[in-house]
Design an enzyme around this catalytic site. Structure first.
Site, PDB file in Angstrom:
ATOM      1  N   LYS A 240       0.639  -1.163   0.012  1.00 37.99           N
ATOM      2  CA  LYS A 240      -0.341  -0.248   0.134  1.00 37.99           C
ATOM      3  C   LYS A 240       1.065   1.213  -0.094  1.00 37.99           C
ATOM      4  O   LYS A 240       1.767   1.508   0.071  1.00 37.99           O
ATOM      5  CB  LYS A 240      -0.843  -0.185   0.790  1.00 37.99           C
TER       6      LYS A 240
HETATM    7  C1  LIG Z   1      -5.463  -4.320   1.593  1.00 39.13           C
HETATM    8  C2  LIG Z   1      -6.806  -4.271   1.244  1.00 39.13           C
HETATM    9  C3  LIG Z   1      -7.556  -4.889   2.960  1.00 39.13           C
HETATM   10  C4  LIG Z   1      -6.835  -4.999   3.986  1.00 39.13           C
HETATM   11  O1  LIG Z   1      -5.513  -5.336   4.322  1.00 39.13           O
HETATM   12  P1  LIG Z   1      -4.340  -5.850   4.962  1.00 39.13           P
HETATM   13  O2  LIG Z   1      -3.492  -4.011   5.717  1.00 39.13           O
HETATM   14  O3  LIG Z   1      -3.982  -6.673   4.477  1.00 39.13           O
HETATM   15  O4  LIG Z   1      -5.160  -6.544   6.303  1.00 39.13           O
HETATM   16  C5  LIG Z   1      -8.995  -4.289   2.740  1.00 39.13           C
HETATM   17  N1  LIG Z   1      -8.994  -3.868   1.742  1.00 39.13           N
HETATM   18  C6  LIG Z   1      -9.048  -3.592   0.562  1.00 39.13           C
HETATM   19  C7  LIG Z   1      -9.629  -3.489  -0.340  1.00 39.13           C
HETATM   20  C8  LIG Z   1      -7.295  -4.098   0.783  1.00 39.13           C
HETATM   21  O5  LIG Z   1      -6.379  -3.648  -0.413  1.00 39.13           O
END
Ligand SMILES: *Cc1c(COP(=O)(O)O)cnc(C)c1O
Length: 396
Positions: free
Chosen positions: A196
């Site tokens: 991210k």
């Molecule tokens: C990455 C992601 C999550 C979850 O995040 P984590 O930190 O990996 O638990 C939830 N929703 C979306 C759309 C994502 O891309």
């Protein structure tokens, strides 16, 4: 004649795999984490509050609550919203499973609404069709970092008295009508996983303007207990009460120190992501076999992902072959997402393939290309070269 594909014995565009996303960690990030390691508080310490304050300020929300993952953030938001058995919430099938799983954790039921063909964000007209007396919340996702149709979604929520939990895991730093994502829904959730925009290893944040929701989120991440260890130490007391069934979803001070450093670099990194998207757009606009991502004029996307769609009628092969050929060139392509209701777990719950035709048609044609702020222009140009080479080979 086009160049020979790597999967047919030609030379690959890159010698090693270029991933679709990855973090950047600098020396000052490492120093900040080591300082915390040598301090008194490894968790529930001052870095957590500092990270939360800076995060809230960045997105323009009153409160930010840091938790151990984006998934924990979604779970906490569903808890704080008061959803439970018998309640429904409407979300999109074009997302990571966590956007819907968070409802199941609390005994609530996910209901899917199909997406808009251009942005692949949840379609407000489809949401309207799915509203029932049991509906308590809407969970839009800002797919790829392009904000969902938030005004329309908030209007539906106001009309039906629903809570909006915006899954902005892709959209840190994006704007909608010149306002930053983070205070445009009842609660907004972010992820700080390494793919991210900024990372804390694992991590998540919920932002809100509502003091009572923030209080409930803090209790939930700490076993349902009303005070934290440091508060008790400072007050010299021992008394604590568990008032709800919470979890240990805390984010450590080590991670928050990293998050503080990363947040300071976010604007520069977003600018780089936008420049990469512009370079891709300029190149791929010229290729009729490819559809480039839609950008609505009222939005400034954060470009977590860069997703192209193939015009399969112009190609001799399907998405799988194009994907394989690009991987052969060492382009770390990916697919975001297999529609949530196609997963075996959701099939067992009774969801049917074919019920969300816009999302399902898009799924058959989409490919995520590498997109991360540390990509060089040579990386971007290599991806473009590989796409041109593979498309030229499979063109009808
Ligand atoms: C990455 C992601 C999550 C979850 O995040 P984590 O930190 O990996 O638990 C939830 N929703 C979306 C759309 C994502 O891309």
């Amino acid at each position: 004649m086009s160049a020979r594909l790597a999967i047919e014995g030609g030379a690959p565009v890159f010698r090693t795999l270029l991933p679709y996303g990855r973090q950047q960690i600098d020396d000052d990030d490492v120093r900040a984490v080591v300082e915390v390691l040598q301090s008194d508080w490894l968790t529930t310490g001052p870095k957590v509050n500092e990270f939360e304050d800076k995060f809230a300020q960045y997105v323009g929300a009153k409160y930010a609550v840091a938790v151990s993952s984006g998934t924990a953030a979604l779970h906490a938001a569903v808890f704080a919203a008061g959803l439970g058995s018998g309640d429904q919430a409407i979300t999109t099938p074009m997302t990571f499973a966590a956007s819907a799983n968070c409802l199941l954790y609390q005994g609530a039921t996910p209901v899917f609404a199909d997406v808009q063909a251009d942005t692949l964000n949840i379609d407000p007209a489809e949401i309207e069709k799915k509203i029932a007396p049991q509906t308590k919340a809407l969970i839009p996702v800002d797919y790829t970092g392009h904000p969902a149709d938030l005004d329309a979604i908030n209007q539906i929520a106001a009309r039906h008295n629903l809570i909006v939990i915006e899954d902005a895991a892709h959209a840190l730093g994006a704007t909608y009508k010149s306002r930053r994502i983070g205070a445009l829904a009842t609660m907004t959730i972010f992820s700080t996983h390494p793919v991210k925009h900024i990372t804390t290893g694992e991590g998540g944040v919920i932002t809100t303007d509502d003091a009572e929701l923030a209080r409930r989120l803090r209790i939930f991440r700490n076993h349902g207990i009303t005070t934290e260890a440091r508060e008790r130490q400072e007050k010299g007391g021992w008394f604590y009460e568990m008032v709800a069934l919470g979890y240990n979803y805390r984010l450590t001070d080590l991670q928050c120190a990293l998050g503080i450093q990363q947040l300071a670099k976010l604007d520069q990194w977003l600018a780089r992501r936008r420049a990469i998207a512009a370079r891709y757009n300029a190149a791929f606009r010229e290729i009729p076999e490819i559809e480039i991502p839609t950008m609505k004029p009222e939005c400034k996307p954060a470009w977590h992902l860069y997703v192209i769609r193939l015009n399969l009628e112009r190609l001799r092969v399907g998405r799988a072959e194009v994907f394989k050929a690009l991987r052969g060139e060492n382009i770390g392509v990916n697919v975001h997402y297999i529609p949530v209701h196609w997963h075996p777990y959701y099939q067992k719950l009774g969801f049917k393939k074919g019920e969300y035709p816009v999302a399902e048609d898009a799924y058959e044609r989409l490919i995520s290309l590498p997109m991360f702020h540390a990509m060089t222009d040579a990386h971007v140009d290599g991806v473009i070269e590989a796409v041109r080479k593979v498309i030229a080979h499979y063109r009808r």
